[in-house]
Design an enzyme around this catalytic site. Structure first.
Site, PDB file in Angstrom:
ATOM      1  N   LYS A 192     -17.971  -6.371   0.672  1.00 58.18           N
ATOM      2  CA  LYS A 192     -18.978  -5.651  -0.106  1.00 58.18           C
ATOM      3  C   LYS A 192     -20.270  -6.469  -0.151  1.00 58.18           C
ATOM      4  CE  LYS A 192     -15.392  -3.421  -2.768  1.00 58.18           C
ATOM      5  NZ  LYS A 192     -14.471  -3.602  -3.906  1.00 58.18           N
TER       6      LYS A 192
ATOM      7  N   LYS B  50      -4.844  11.278   6.891  1.00 60.64           N
ATOM      8  CA  LYS B  50      -5.980  11.998   7.452  1.00 60.64           C
ATOM      9  C   LYS B  50      -7.165  11.038   7.450  1.00 60.64           C
ATOM     10  CE  LYS B  50      -8.095  15.868   8.641  1.00 60.64           C
ATOM     11  NZ  LYS B  50      -7.649  16.597   9.850  1.00 60.64           N
TER      12      LYS B  50
ATOM     13  N   LYS C 115       0.813  -1.218   0.000  1.00 59.46           N
ATOM     14  CA  LYS C 115       0.000   0.000   0.000  1.00 59.46           C
ATOM     15  C   LYS C 115       0.849   1.272   0.000  1.00 59.46           C
ATOM     16  CE  LYS C 115      -3.460  -2.658   0.142  1.00 59.46           C
ATOM     17  NZ  LYS C 115      -4.077  -3.418   1.234  1.00 59.46           N
TER      18      LYS C 115
ATOM     19  N   GLU D  11      -9.191   2.378  -6.644  1.00 54.06           N
ATOM     20  CA  GLU D  11     -10.173   2.634  -5.578  1.00 54.06           C
ATOM     21  C   GLU D  11      -9.958   4.000  -4.940  1.00 54.06           C
ATOM     22  OE1 GLU D  11     -10.850  -1.852  -3.759  1.00 54.06           O
ATOM     23  OE2 GLU D  11      -9.892  -0.336  -2.513  1.00 54.06           O
TER      24      GLU D  11
ATOM     25  N   ARG E 216     -24.699  -9.345  -3.888  1.00 57.06           N
ATOM     26  CA  ARG E 216     -23.913 -10.550  -3.597  1.00 57.06           C
ATOM     27  C   ARG E 216     -24.741 -11.435  -2.679  1.00 57.06           C
ATOM     28  NH1 ARG E 216     -17.570  -9.175  -2.637  1.00 57.06           N
ATOM     29  NH2 ARG E 216     -17.372  -7.540  -4.225  1.00 57.06           N
TER      30      ARG E 216
ATOM     31  N   GLU F  76      -6.287   2.514  -2.956  1.00 57.41           N
ATOM     32  CA  GLU F  76      -5.619   1.273  -3.360  1.00 57.41           C
ATOM     33  C   GLU F  76      -5.867   1.014  -4.837  1.00 57.41           C
ATOM     34  OE1 GLU F  76      -7.132  -1.969  -0.896  1.00 57.41           O
ATOM     35  OE2 GLU F  76      -6.791  -0.710   0.862  1.00 57.41           O
TER      36      GLU F  76
ATOM     37  N   ARG G 132      -6.558  -7.033 -10.626  1.00 57.30           N
ATOM     38  CA  ARG G 132      -7.263  -8.251 -11.073  1.00 57.30           C
ATOM     39  C   ARG G 132      -8.664  -7.889 -11.552  1.00 57.30           C
ATOM     40  NH1 ARG G 132      -8.122  -7.697  -5.564  1.00 57.30           N
ATOM     41  NH2 ARG G 132     -10.338  -7.307  -5.193  1.00 57.30           N
TER      42      ARG G 132
ATOM     43  N   LYS H 184      -2.417   2.852   9.011  1.00 60.62           N
ATOM     44  CA  LYS H 184      -2.748   1.716   8.150  1.00 60.62           C
ATOM     45  C   LYS H 184      -1.535   0.835   7.899  1.00 60.62           C
ATOM     46  CE  LYS H 184      -6.285   3.750   5.152  1.00 60.62           C
ATOM     47  NZ  LYS H 184      -6.589   4.157   3.776  1.00 60.62           N
TER      48      LYS H 184
HETATM   49  C1  MV4 Z   1      -9.739   4.920   5.020  1.00 60.88           C
HETATM   50  C2  MV4 Z   1     -10.930   5.296   5.692  1.00 60.88           C
HETATM   51  C3  MV4 Z   1     -11.018   6.601   6.154  1.00 60.88           C
HETATM   52  N1  MV4 Z   1      -9.977   7.464   5.992  1.00 60.88           N
HETATM   53  N2  MV4 Z   1      -8.744   5.825   4.864  1.00 60.88           N
HETATM   54  C4  MV4 Z   1     -10.787   0.274   4.750  1.00 60.88           C
HETATM   55  C5  MV4 Z   1      -9.936  -0.831   4.199  1.00 60.88           C
HETATM   56  C6  MV4 Z   1      -9.062  -0.204   3.174  1.00 60.88           C
HETATM   57  N3  MV4 Z   1      -9.390  -0.745   1.902  1.00 60.88           N
HETATM   58  C7  MV4 Z   1      -9.258   1.268   3.278  1.00 60.88           C
HETATM   59  N4  MV4 Z   1     -10.249   1.493   4.255  1.00 60.88           N
HETATM   60  C8  MV4 Z   1     -10.537   2.739   4.708  1.00 60.88           C
HETATM   61  N5  MV4 Z   1      -9.568   3.687   4.542  1.00 60.88           N
HETATM   62  C9  MV4 Z   1      -8.863   7.050   5.352  1.00 60.88           C
HETATM   63  N6  MV4 Z   1      -7.853   7.925   5.198  1.00 60.88           N
HETATM   64  C10 MV4 Z   1     -11.951   4.356   5.832  1.00 60.88           C
HETATM   65  C11 MV4 Z   1     -11.760   3.063   5.331  1.00 60.88           C
HETATM   66  C12 MV4 Z   1     -12.881   2.166   5.499  1.00 60.88           C
HETATM   67  C13 MV4 Z   1     -13.621   1.727   4.382  1.00 60.88           C
HETATM   68  C14 MV4 Z   1     -13.269   2.058   3.086  1.00 60.88           C
HETATM   69  C15 MV4 Z   1     -13.980   1.611   2.010  1.00 60.88           C
HETATM   70  C16 MV4 Z   1     -15.109   0.828   2.211  1.00 60.88           C
HETATM   71  C17 MV4 Z   1     -15.496   0.485   3.487  1.00 60.88           C
HETATM   72  C18 MV4 Z   1     -14.759   0.913   4.581  1.00 60.88           C
HETATM   73  C19 MV4 Z   1     -15.163   0.563   5.880  1.00 60.88           C
HETATM   74  C20 MV4 Z   1     -14.424   0.988   6.936  1.00 60.88           C
HETATM   75  C21 MV4 Z   1     -13.289   1.789   6.748  1.00 60.88           C
END
Ligand code: MV4
Length: 452
Positions: free
Chosen positions: A237, A201, A116, A275, A337, A287, A291, A158
């Protein structure tokens, strides 16, 4: 063109890839664990090879077994589907070393995007807007304090190797940051064997919006619009839709162009998904997935593009045979889903399907390996079907989805169909008024009612 493709996956996605191969006149080889010997992807393939016992680690994740199966069947290429070996750079490399084409990106692109910290640096360098945060990894609690003061609270720590939300911790204030750093890093170390973390942030109520791209090996890149995947529970999801109710066409065009330009900059090849978190009209990269994704059908339904066919053509060295101007998005699509799970507690519900009837009609698509008598084994993901519905408008799509869900019969196991029926009748969902926090609150409200 390839004459024979080995499909290194199971379930609905193995069928999905098999169908694209058939449509292209390509022969197929299924691989399967002993638990999946009677499954639909095995029955429909031209040939099949048993690659191990039920456990995923010993079968679908067994690189040597999958490659041996490709060798003995004289397969030209391997399609990995999603999950399992689809984002394993070492596997992609091994496949190519055996003279077989990996239907996907280069191992190097898989490697960079799998980390990441590296992915974020690459995205930013390529011109994609990112969440404000640390420059790369944060090495110590002292550095975390310094970065926190710079970016302002709340912050999110993270894991660089992260996935599924593990190794993620919020620090509300400077008082929490040292503890959050230690917890996130410790969790990352034990879950992924890599304790590296970075800081961002914290966005409190964003939407999750992702852009689908196709890039060939000649530098041609197109985007196919977005999917709104904000409806998640515990980082799984539940329902996805395209277009996002939150975007207008100029925002879509702008972010699509930015992403295409970035993919050309990094020399990406294959289908890919970038994403973003989307809040207050701004996109922030989080991210990239290198795939095919579970939710790819919603994009196929609004664009008419067969994403698996394009992946196969691209891997074979062909150029994309359409340009961005020729991509048109029409109407609205939603995917539900359907998991073999209790719709309230979400505990898995494996077992035998005793009766099966799937919905049909105009604009209705079911991607599933289920049939009457199918056994749903307990060893794998509980997603057993995807119901994808298209309509000329979001409202037509919703009406059709209600109708299709009511037709769907899966007897013998409990499924999340009732959850979807409730969800799509919720006023906030009908209004398109939701974010990444909304579904968990909606499901929680339900539990509380049940406990009264
Ligand atoms: C975040 C966020 C809030 N702020 N980054 C969750 C897993 C990873 N793929 C990234 N994620 C998040 N990153 C910042 N700076 C909140 C999440 C997050 C989230 C993101 C997308 C879909 C569902 C989520 C559920 C909880 C937290």
């Amino acid at each position: 063109m390839f004459e024979k493709i080995l499909i290194a996956n199971r379930g609905e996605i193995a069928l999905r890839v098999l169908r694209a191969c058939r449509d292209m006149g390509i022969r197929t080889v299924a691989v399967h664990s002993t638990a999946d010997a009677e499954s639909m992807h095995v029955r429909l393939a031209d040939e099949s090879v048993c690659i191990g016992p039920p456990s995923g680690t010993e079968s679908y994740l067994n690189k040597a077994a999958v490659i041996s199966a490709a060798m003995v069947t004289n397969s030209d290429a391997i399609h990995p589907g999603y999950g399992f070996l689809s984002e394993n750079a070492d596997f992609a490399e091994m496949v190519e070393e055996h003279g077989i084409t990996f239907i996907g990106p280069t191992p190097e692109h898989i490697r960079v995007m799998g980390d990441k910290v590296q992915a974020k640096i690459a995205a930013q360098k390529a011109g994609i807007p990112v969440v404000p945060g640390s420059d790369g990894a944060v090495e110590s609690p002292e550095e975390a304090i310094k970065v926190g003061a710079e970016i302002g609270y709340p912050v999110l720590i993270k894991a660089s190797a992260g996935g599924g939300g593990r190794g993620m911790k919020v620090a509300e204030t400077a008082d929490d940051v040292v503890e959050a750093f230690k917890v996130a890093s410790g969790e990352a170390k034990s879950a992924f064997g890599n304790g590296e973390v970075y800081m961002e942030k914290y966005l409190s109520k964003p939407r999750h919006i992702e852009i689908q791209v196709l890039a060939d090996s000649h530098g041609n890149v197109v985007h196919l619009g977005e999917r709104d995947c904000s409806l998640q529970r515990k980082h799984q999801k539940v329902l996805e839709e395209s277009p996002s109710p939150a975007l207008n066409s100029s925002e879509r065009e702008r972010i699509g162009q930015v992403v295409c330009e970035a993919m050309r900059n990094i020399g990406y090849r294959n289908a890919g998904t970038v994403e973003f978190l989307y809040e207050n009209g701004e996109f922030y990269f989080i991210e990239m997935n290198t795939r095919l994704q579970v939710e790819h059908p919603v994009t196929e339904m609004v664009t008419g593009v067969d994403l698996v066919r394009e992946q196969i053509r691209i891997a074979n060295g062909a150029e994309l045979d359409f340009s961005q101007d020729e991509v048109s998005m029409s109407g609205h699509a939603i995917e539900c889903r359907i998991n073999a799970e209790d719709p309230v507690t979400f505990t898995p519900s494996p077992g035998q399907v005793t009766g099966y009837h799937m919905p049909g009609g105009l604009g209705v698509r079911v991607d599933s390996g289920l049939f009457s008598g199918a056994k749903i084994p307990p060893y794998y993901d509980s997603m057993v079907a995807k119901l994808i519905v298209h309509g000329r408008s979001r409202n037509e799509c919703l009406m059709r989805l209600r109708r299709a869900l009511s037709e769907y019969v899966i007897d013998g196991v409990t499924t999340t169909i009732p959850l979807h029926e409730k969800l799509i009748n919720a006023q906030d969902f009908i209004d398109g008024n939701y974010d990444i926090r909304w579904l968990e609150e909606f499901v929680l409200g339900d539990d509380q009612k049940a406990n009264r």
